[in-house]
Design a protein around this motif. Structure first.
Motif, PDB file in Angstrom:
ATOM      1  N   ALA A  37       0.824  -1.207   0.000  1.00  0.00           N
ATOM      2  CA  ALA A  37       0.000   0.000   0.000  1.00  0.00           C
ATOM      3  C   ALA A  37       0.859   1.258   0.000  1.00  0.00           C
ATOM      4  O   ALA A  37       0.601   2.211  -0.742  1.00  0.00           O
ATOM      5  CB  ALA A  37      -0.927  -0.008   1.218  1.00  0.00           C
ATOM      6  N   PHE A  38       1.902   1.279   0.830  1.00  0.00           N
ATOM      7  CA  PHE A  38       2.783   2.445   0.875  1.00  0.00           C
ATOM      8  C   PHE A  38       3.507   2.636  -0.451  1.00  0.00           C
ATOM      9  O   PHE A  38       3.696   3.770  -0.904  1.00  0.00           O
ATOM     10  CB  PHE A  38       3.801   2.292   2.002  1.00  0.00           C
ATOM     11  N   ALA A  39       3.926   1.552  -1.081  1.00  0.00           N
ATOM     12  CA  ALA A  39       4.638   1.662  -2.361  1.00  0.00           C
ATOM     13  C   ALA A  39       3.717   2.218  -3.447  1.00  0.00           C
ATOM     14  O   ALA A  39       4.104   3.117  -4.211  1.00  0.00           O
ATOM     15  CB  ALA A  39       5.175   0.298  -2.763  1.00  0.00           C
ATOM     16  N   ILE A  40       2.511   1.683  -3.530  1.00  0.00           N
ATOM     17  CA  ILE A  40       1.556   2.154  -4.538  1.00  0.00           C
ATOM     18  C   ILE A  40       1.226   3.626  -4.315  1.00  0.00           C
ATOM     19  O   ILE A  40       1.174   4.427  -5.257  1.00  0.00           O
ATOM     20  CB  ILE A  40       0.282   1.293  -4.520  1.00  0.00           C
ATOM     21  N   ALA A  41       0.999   4.001  -3.039  1.00  0.00           N
ATOM     22  CA  ALA A  41       0.697   5.405  -2.728  1.00  0.00           C
ATOM     23  C   ALA A  41       1.874   6.311  -3.052  1.00  0.00           C
ATOM     24  O   ALA A  41       1.695   7.502  -3.315  1.00  0.00           O
ATOM     25  CB  ALA A  41       0.327   5.542  -1.257  1.00  0.00           C
ATOM     26  N   SER A  42       3.079   5.751  -3.054  1.00  0.00           N
ATOM     27  CA  SER A  42       4.281   6.531  -3.352  1.00  0.00           C
ATOM     28  C   SER A  42       4.537   6.680  -4.838  1.00  0.00           C
ATOM     29  O   SER A  42       5.508   7.329  -5.246  1.00  0.00           O
ATOM     30  CB  SER A  42       5.505   5.877  -2.694  1.00  0.00           C
ATOM     31  N   GLY A  43       3.697   6.036  -5.651  1.00  0.00           N
ATOM     32  CA  GLY A  43       3.847   6.174  -7.096  1.00  0.00           C
ATOM     33  C   GLY A  43       4.744   5.147  -7.741  1.00  0.00           C
ATOM     34  O   GLY A  43       5.185   5.326  -8.877  1.00  0.00           O
ATOM     35  N   VAL A  44       5.036   4.047  -7.024  1.00  0.00           N
ATOM     36  CA  VAL A  44       5.847   2.966  -7.582  1.00  0.00           C
ATOM     37  C   VAL A  44       5.064   1.655  -7.467  1.00  0.00           C
ATOM     38  O   VAL A  44       3.993   1.608  -6.877  1.00  0.00           O
ATOM     39  CB  VAL A  44       7.209   2.846  -6.867  1.00  0.00           C
ATOM     40  N   GLY A  45       5.622   0.578  -8.020  1.00  0.00           N
ATOM     41  CA  GLY A  45       4.930  -0.703  -8.000  1.00  0.00           C
ATOM     42  C   GLY A  45       4.934  -1.359  -6.631  1.00  0.00           C
ATOM     43  O   GLY A  45       5.808  -1.093  -5.793  1.00  0.00           O
ATOM     44  N   PRO A  46       3.950  -2.248  -6.362  1.00  0.00           N
ATOM     45  CA  PRO A  46       3.839  -2.894  -5.049  1.00  0.00           C
ATOM     46  C   PRO A  46       5.037  -3.760  -4.688  1.00  0.00           C
ATOM     47  O   PRO A  46       5.375  -3.899  -3.513  1.00  0.00           O
ATOM     48  CB  PRO A  46       2.566  -3.739  -5.180  1.00  0.00           C
ATOM     49  N   GLU A  47       5.701  -4.343  -5.702  1.00  0.00           N
ATOM     50  CA  GLU A  47       6.843  -5.215  -5.392  1.00  0.00           C
ATOM     51  C   GLU A  47       7.995  -4.432  -4.759  1.00  0.00           C
ATOM     52  O   GLU A  47       8.771  -4.975  -3.975  1.00  0.00           O
ATOM     53  CB  GLU A  47       7.326  -5.943  -6.652  1.00  0.00           C
ATOM     54  N   LYS A  48       8.086  -3.131  -5.075  1.00  0.00           N
ATOM     55  CA  LYS A  48       9.144  -2.325  -4.468  1.00  0.00           C
ATOM     56  C   LYS A  48       8.914  -2.155  -2.972  1.00  0.00           C
ATOM     57  O   LYS A  48       9.869  -2.032  -2.191  1.00  0.00           O
ATOM     58  CB  LYS A  48       9.233  -0.967  -5.166  1.00  0.00           C
ATOM     59  N   GLY A  49       7.666  -2.123  -2.580  1.00  0.00           N
ATOM     60  CA  GLY A  49       7.365  -2.049  -1.152  1.00  0.00           C
ATOM     61  C   GLY A  49       7.756  -3.326  -0.432  1.00  0.00           C
ATOM     62  O   GLY A  49       8.313  -3.284   0.675  1.00  0.00           O
ATOM     63  N   ILE A  50       7.471  -4.484  -1.051  1.00  0.00           N
ATOM     64  CA  ILE A  50       7.834  -5.772  -0.446  1.00  0.00           C
ATOM     65  C   ILE A  50       9.354  -5.908  -0.373  1.00  0.00           C
ATOM     66  O   ILE A  50       9.909  -6.358   0.639  1.00  0.00           O
ATOM     67  CB  ILE A  50       7.219  -6.936  -1.253  1.00  0.00           C
ATOM     68  N   ILE A  51      10.032  -5.537  -1.466  1.00  0.00           N
ATOM     69  CA  ILE A  51      11.499  -5.597  -1.487  1.00  0.00           C
ATOM     70  C   ILE A  51      12.087  -4.744  -0.363  1.00  0.00           C
ATOM     71  O   ILE A  51      13.016  -5.156   0.350  1.00  0.00           O
ATOM     72  CB  ILE A  51      12.034  -5.121  -2.851  1.00  0.00           C
ATOM     73  N   THR A  52      11.537  -3.544  -0.173  1.00  0.00           N
ATOM     74  CA  THR A  52      12.027  -2.643   0.870  1.00  0.00           C
ATOM     75  C   THR A  52      11.833  -3.259   2.252  1.00  0.00           C
ATOM     76  O   THR A  52      12.743  -3.195   3.097  1.00  0.00           O
ATOM     77  CB  THR A  52      11.292  -1.295   0.800  1.00  0.00           C
ATOM     78  N   ALA A  53      10.656  -3.834   2.479  1.00  0.00           N
ATOM     79  CA  ALA A  53      10.392  -4.445   3.781  1.00  0.00           C
ATOM     80  C   ALA A  53      11.357  -5.599   4.051  1.00  0.00           C
ATOM     81  O   ALA A  53      11.794  -5.801   5.191  1.00  0.00           O
ATOM     82  CB  ALA A  53       8.949  -4.939   3.834  1.00  0.00           C
ATOM     83  N   ILE A  54      11.711  -6.339   3.006  1.00  0.00           N
ATOM     84  CA  ILE A  54      12.619  -7.482   3.167  1.00  0.00           C
ATOM     85  C   ILE A  54      14.048  -7.015   3.419  1.00  0.00           C
ATOM     86  O   ILE A  54      14.668  -7.359   4.433  1.00  0.00           O
ATOM     87  CB  ILE A  54      12.573  -8.393   1.914  1.00  0.00           C
ATOM     88  N   VAL A  55      14.579  -6.225   2.492  1.00  0.00           N
ATOM     89  CA  VAL A  55      15.995  -5.834   2.565  1.00  0.00           C
ATOM     90  C   VAL A  55      16.263  -4.911   3.750  1.00  0.00           C
ATOM     91  O   VAL A  55      17.181  -5.144   4.550  1.00  0.00           O
ATOM     92  CB  VAL A  55      16.437  -5.160   1.247  1.00  0.00           C
ATOM     93  N   ALA A  56      15.456  -3.858   3.871  1.00  0.00           N
ATOM     94  CA  ALA A  56      15.657  -2.929   4.987  1.00  0.00           C
ATOM     95  C   ALA A  56      15.376  -3.615   6.316  1.00  0.00           C
ATOM     96  O   ALA A  56      16.033  -3.329   7.326  1.00  0.00           O
ATOM     97  CB  ALA A  56      14.754  -1.706   4.812  1.00  0.00           C
ATOM     98  N   GLY A  57      14.378  -4.513   6.317  1.00  0.00           N
ATOM     99  CA  GLY A  57      14.060  -5.232   7.548  1.00  0.00           C
ATOM    100  C   GLY A  57      15.235  -6.046   8.052  1.00  0.00           C
ATOM    101  O   GLY A  57      15.534  -6.070   9.247  1.00  0.00           O
ATOM    102  N   ILE A  58      15.925  -6.714   7.138  1.00  0.00           N
ATOM    103  CA  ILE A  58      17.091  -7.526   7.523  1.00  0.00           C
ATOM    104  C   ILE A  58      18.257  -6.641   7.949  1.00  0.00           C
ATOM    105  O   ILE A  58      18.850  -6.828   9.019  1.00  0.00           O
ATOM    106  CB  ILE A  58      17.525  -8.439   6.357  1.00  0.00           C
ATOM    107  N   LEU A  59      18.612  -5.650   7.122  1.00  0.00           N
ATOM    108  CA  LEU A  59      19.802  -4.839   7.377  1.00  0.00           C
ATOM    109  C   LEU A  59      19.657  -3.968   8.625  1.00  0.00           C
ATOM    110  O   LEU A  59      20.614  -3.823   9.409  1.00  0.00           O
ATOM    111  CB  LEU A  59      20.112  -3.972   6.159  1.00  0.00           C
ATOM    112  N   ALA A  60      18.485  -3.380   8.824  1.00  0.00           N
ATOM    113  CA  ALA A  60      18.288  -2.544  10.009  1.00  0.00           C
ATOM    114  C   ALA A  60      18.347  -3.382  11.283  1.00  0.00           C
ATOM    115  O   ALA A  60      18.842  -2.930  12.316  1.00  0.00           O
ATOM    116  CB  ALA A  60      16.954  -1.806   9.919  1.00  0.00           C
ATOM    117  N   SER A  61      17.842  -4.614  11.213  1.00  0.00           N
ATOM    118  CA  SER A  61      17.903  -5.503  12.375  1.00  0.00           C
ATOM    119  C   SER A  61      19.333  -5.972  12.637  1.00  0.00           C
ATOM    120  O   SER A  61      19.737  -6.165  13.783  1.00  0.00           O
ATOM    121  CB  SER A  61      16.986  -6.709  12.172  1.00  0.00           C
ATOM    122  N   LEU A  62      20.093  -6.165  11.569  1.00  0.00           N
ATOM    123  CA  LEU A  62      21.480  -6.617  11.718  1.00  0.00           C
ATOM    124  C   LEU A  62      22.382  -5.521  12.284  1.00  0.00           C
ATOM    125  O   LEU A  62      23.251  -5.793  13.120  1.00  0.00           O
ATOM    126  CB  LEU A  62      22.038  -7.069  10.364  1.00  0.00           C
TER     127      LEU A  62
END
Length: 556
Positions: A37-62
């Motif tokens: 939802a955040f990705a679509i509202a930001s004007g990009v595709g939904p997969e970019k939102g999922i990718i962000t949640a995955i990559v940033a989720g891992i790196l920020a936790s690490l």
């Protein structure tokens, strides 16, 4: 030092694993629809939102400095990202985010985590409420089922376009969206442990497929979602010209990421009784944003709602954030064909509820009971966020709050004479055991006191004290016991005053000069000017010296 490393070094406890596992799975379920939802509202595709949640989720936790924070795309970035993509495309967003990631790392390395916390609460509330209104406005078209090719970025133009297309309203999409809003709100009240957003998207997707509803879905607008992560790459035009062009946007992203992450960390600390490391958190968020862009994502920061969900579900350590990202990968791999069935009106419903929660109406109402100056800062920041630009809003809000703070400091700082206050003294001054009314003062001695910080705000008041007395004193005692600090302007004002005293044949004596202040006066060279024999740490010693000088002058 990353929090995860500290936990592993001290020994990961077995009892943490169950909580981390359940917390990670639960928050992944919540994060999936929100990320899209955040990705679509930001004007990009939904997969970019999922990718962000995955990559940033891992790196920020690490690499982050908080135990239980969950990072990913958030509502705070929606308006900023949409504007950047609209003006510079995704490549411009990628470069701005890369720059922001570097800025965040620099903030962490230079230990600026504590400085970010000094942004006033009215400023934060003002731009948060403004962002909430902008997010709500951005979802009206999808909630009504309007087919608009390109939605304008600014607030007023957006509503003009919406009103001009109202005749195209899709009643079925509107009803479906309202039902989803009801499900989200109802689930939170009736079944608080059931994630409302996932209920809404499952209901919406099932309803569309079973009843063949004529509403727009993720698939009809964006097509299929790739079930795999893309190959990391920094394929962008990193030129000096583009860096200059996107620098303001990068600053906004970095500032928002820092504020949101550290606010989230404070909330998390309160919920679990821990203490985060703000500098490590900034460093981790910088790495997370750089990693997100490398995989084709969007800006990320810690999310308060997802972090709270993680805590309530039992998350204990950063491992829960890593598990949440791994579960999202599994969703991406195995549920991609089903995710695209979600109707956009259901995602709009999720974001409208998010916008309502972000607005913090109760906090805004409470702030309106604060001093008028705070209300002015809140209103200014809010209006600038909505009508002008988020970057301008934050900058003006902080500057305005700083000016008002200086005004308040000036109002409590004063220069008081020995019997009658030039400016209204504090009530307790009348019961001061070291007050002048208890001291013997010879004729020709004047005693004044600086009450409060001696900085540029009140420095000019000292210039006119000798003229205000009317009679040139033999000795002028300046008490500084309540001066916590002095800035360069204050130092210069003291120098000018001392020169004026010398010109009029008056001896300047300083009293109540504490060691830190004396150190500053020595560094400035003022002690040499006035003479160490004329500087005392208590009024009694200063008056003995001043009275002796006055008597000696009378005899001569």
């Amino acid at each position: 030092m990353p929090e995860l490393f500290l936990i592993l070094r001290s020994g990961y406890k077995k009892e943490y694993l169950g909580g981390d596992l359940f917390g990670g799975i639960t928050v992944a379920i919540v994060a999936l629809p929100l990320a899209m939802a955040f990705a679509i509202a930001s004007g990009v595709g939904p997969e970019k939102g999922i990718i962000t949640a995955i990559v940033a989720g891992i790196l920020a936790s690490l690499f982050g400095g908080s135990r239980v924070q969950i990072s990913g795309p958030t509502g705070a970035f929606v308006v900023v990202i949409y504007d950047i993509v609209l003006r510079h495309g995704y490549e411009g967003l990628a470069l701005a985010t890369l720059m922001a990631g570097v800025m965040l790392m620099v903030m962490g390395l230079f230990r600026l985590g504590a400085v970010i916390k000094f942004i006033p609460y009215p400023v934060i509330t003002g731009f948060t409420a403004g962002i909430a209104l902008l997010i709500f406005s951005s979802q009206v078209a999808d909630m009504l089922g309007l087919k608009i090719d390109q939605m304008p970025g600014d607030f007023l133009s957006k509503w003009q376009v919406i009103f001009s297309h109202l005749f195209q309203t899709n009643g079925i999409a509107l009803v479906l969206g309202l039902v989803c809003v009801g499900l989200i709100v109802g689930a939170k009240r009736v079944f608080p442990k059931v994630p409302g957003p996932i209920v809404a998207v499952i209901f919406g997707a099932v309803a569309v497929q079973v009843f063949n509803l004529p509403v727009e879905t993720i698939y009809s607008r964006f097509g299929e979602i790739s079930p795999t992560l893309p190959t990391p790459s920094f394929a962008m035009d990193i030129s000096l010209e583009n860096i200059k062009l996107l620098f303001p946007s990068a600053m906004t992203i970095a500032l928002l990421a820092a504020i949101e992450s550290l606010l989230c960390a404070v909330v998390a600390d309160g919920m679990i009784g821990s203490r985060h490391n703000s500098n490590s958190e900034l460093l981790g968020q910088g790495i997370a944003n750089i990693g997100s862009i490398a995989f084709g994502g969007i800006p990320a920061t810690a999310a308060i709602a997802r972090t709270a969900t993680n805590i309530k579900a039992g998350g204990k350590t950063p491992l829960s954030g890593i598990i949440h990202a791994v579960v999202l990968i599994l969703f991406m791999v195995y549920l991609a064909p089903y995710i695209v069935m979600i109707p956009l009106s259901a995602l709009a419903a999720i974001l409208m509820v998010v916008a309502w929660n972000m607005s913090e109406i109760e906090n805004v109402k409470h702030l309106f009971k604060a001093p008028t100056s705070d209300v002015a800062v809140l209103a200014t920041t809010f209006l600038l966020t909505v009508l002008i630009d988020l970057t301008v809003a934050v900058q003006v809000g902080v500057v305005l709050a700083a000016i008002l703070f200086i005004k308040r400091i000036i109002s409590v700082s004063a220069i008081l004479d020995n019997k009658i206050a030039t400016y209204e003294p504090l009530p307790e001054a009348f019961n001061d055991p070291d007050g002048i009314e208890y001291k013997a003062i010879k004729e020709g001695v004047e005693v004044y006191e600086i009450n409060g910080p001696f900085f540029f705000g009140i420095a000019d008041r000292l210039k006119f004290v000798l003229d205000a007395i009317g009679v040139t004193p033999r000795v002028f005692v300046l008490r500084m016991r309540h001066v916590p600090f002095i800035d360069a302007t204050g130092m210069y004002a003291l120098k000018e005053f001392q020169e004026k005293c010398v010109a009029k044949g008056t001896v300047l004596v300083l009293s109540g000069v504490q060691p830190p202040l004396l150190k500053d006066l020595k560094r400035f060279g003022f002690v040499g000017r006035v003479g160490e024999e004329n500087i005392f740490d208590h009024i009694d010693q200063a008056l003995i010296h001043a009275n002796t000088l006055a008597v000696h002058h009378e005899k001569n």
